[in-house]
Design an enzyme around this catalytic site. Structure first.
Site, PDB file in Angstrom:
ATOM      1  N   HIS A  19       0.814  -1.031  -0.010  1.00  0.00           N
ATOM      2  CA  HIS A  19       0.085  -0.094   0.041  1.00  0.00           C
ATOM      3  C   HIS A  19       0.793   1.269  -0.022  1.00  0.00           C
ATOM      4  CE1 HIS A  19      -4.205   0.812  -0.402  1.00  0.00           C
ATOM      5  NE2 HIS A  19      -4.383   1.430   0.846  1.00  0.00           N
ATOM      6  N   ASN A  66      -6.761   6.663   3.430  1.00  0.00           N
ATOM      7  CA  ASN A  66      -8.154   7.029   3.266  1.00  0.00           C
ATOM      8  C   ASN A  66      -8.449   8.594   3.525  1.00  0.00           C
ATOM      9  OD1 ASN A  66      -8.007   4.152   3.108  1.00  0.00           O
ATOM     10  ND2 ASN A  66      -9.708   3.945   4.847  1.00  0.00           N
ATOM     11  N   ASP A  92      -0.678   2.150  -5.283  1.00  0.00           N
ATOM     12  CA  ASP A  92      -0.628   0.858  -5.576  1.00  0.00           C
ATOM     13  C   ASP A  92      -1.937   0.461  -6.502  1.00  0.00           C
ATOM     14  OD1 ASP A  92      -2.361  -0.470  -3.065  1.00  0.00           O
ATOM     15  OD2 ASP A  92      -1.777   1.587  -2.990  1.00  0.00           O
ATOM     16  N   ASN A 113      -9.173   3.491  -2.168  1.00  0.00           N
ATOM     17  CA  ASN A 113      -9.600   4.585  -1.111  1.00  0.00           C
ATOM     18  C   ASN A 113      -8.743   5.997  -1.226  1.00  0.00           C
ATOM     19  OD1 ASN A 113     -11.747   3.055  -0.122  1.00  0.00           O
ATOM     20  ND2 ASN A 113     -10.588   1.965   1.244  1.00  0.00           N
TER      21      ASN A 113
END
Length: 200
Positions: A19, A66, A92, A113
């Protein structure tokens, strides 16, 4: 001033996870430019640099993935940037295999997100982006758990290669435009369709 934003999560525990590939890409670009991404502004770590004669601001939002849009919105306002022309986001992509890269001119978040937060904060899908594949060569049961887990050492050489490719793609976008970069870097085949998506 062009804004080059890599997405990820702050904190040493997330540093080498799938991530955080966007953060790692920005760090690689910074390393090649001889700068460190450590100035704090607009809820992000930033560094000024020059790529192929073009002044850029490298940024890594510290809001956690997020809420990336909060930082990016502030950066866009601070530098009076046009998101469609002056902003490039690197992140990613679990729908692409590790080592793959896709350059896009615009589009939805496709479930990411961090990108969803950015598009929502800007009120537009007209944002250039570089998606870096992170899907491993084995089945992933829990995608959320996988992207927050550490890369395996066997994956490091491929990660190193894709970070260099991402840096080249950024330079291509800055010098020749996003269309030229798409033509050069989007050549790798898409992953095979799943049975669910065939014929839909």
């Amino acid at each position: 001033m062009k804004l080059i934003v890599g997405l990820g999560n702050p904190g040493i525990e997330y540093q080498f996870t799938p991530h955080n590939l966007g953060f790692l890409a920005v760090d690689r670009i910074a390393e090649q430019c001889g700068v460190e991404v450590r100035n704090r502004q607009c809820r992000a770590l930033t560094a000024r640099a020059e790529i192929a004669g073009v002044p850029v601001l490298l940024a890594k939002p510290e809001t956690f993935m997020n809420l990336s849009g909060l930082s990016v919105r502030e950066l866009v306002d601070e530098y009076q940037a046009d998101p469609a022309k002056d902003l490039l986001v690197i992140y990613d992509e679990l729908d692409l295999p590790l080592g793959a890269i896709r350059v896009r001119k615009q589009g939805s978040s496709a479930g990411h997100n961090g990108m969803k937060s950015i598009l929502g904060a800007l009120g537009s899908q007209d944002v250039q982006r570089i998606r870096l594949g992170v899907a491993p060569d084995h089945e992933v049961g829990d995608g959320a758990r996988y992207v927050l887990g550490a890369f395996r050492k066997a994956q490091y050489p491929l990660i190193d290669e894709v970070l260099d490719t991402a840096a080249k793609a950024v330079q291509k976008i800055l010098t020749d435009g996003v269309d030229a970069a798409m033509n050069e870097f989007n050549r790798r085949p898409d992953p095979p369709e799943s049975e669910e998506t065939k014929g839909s």
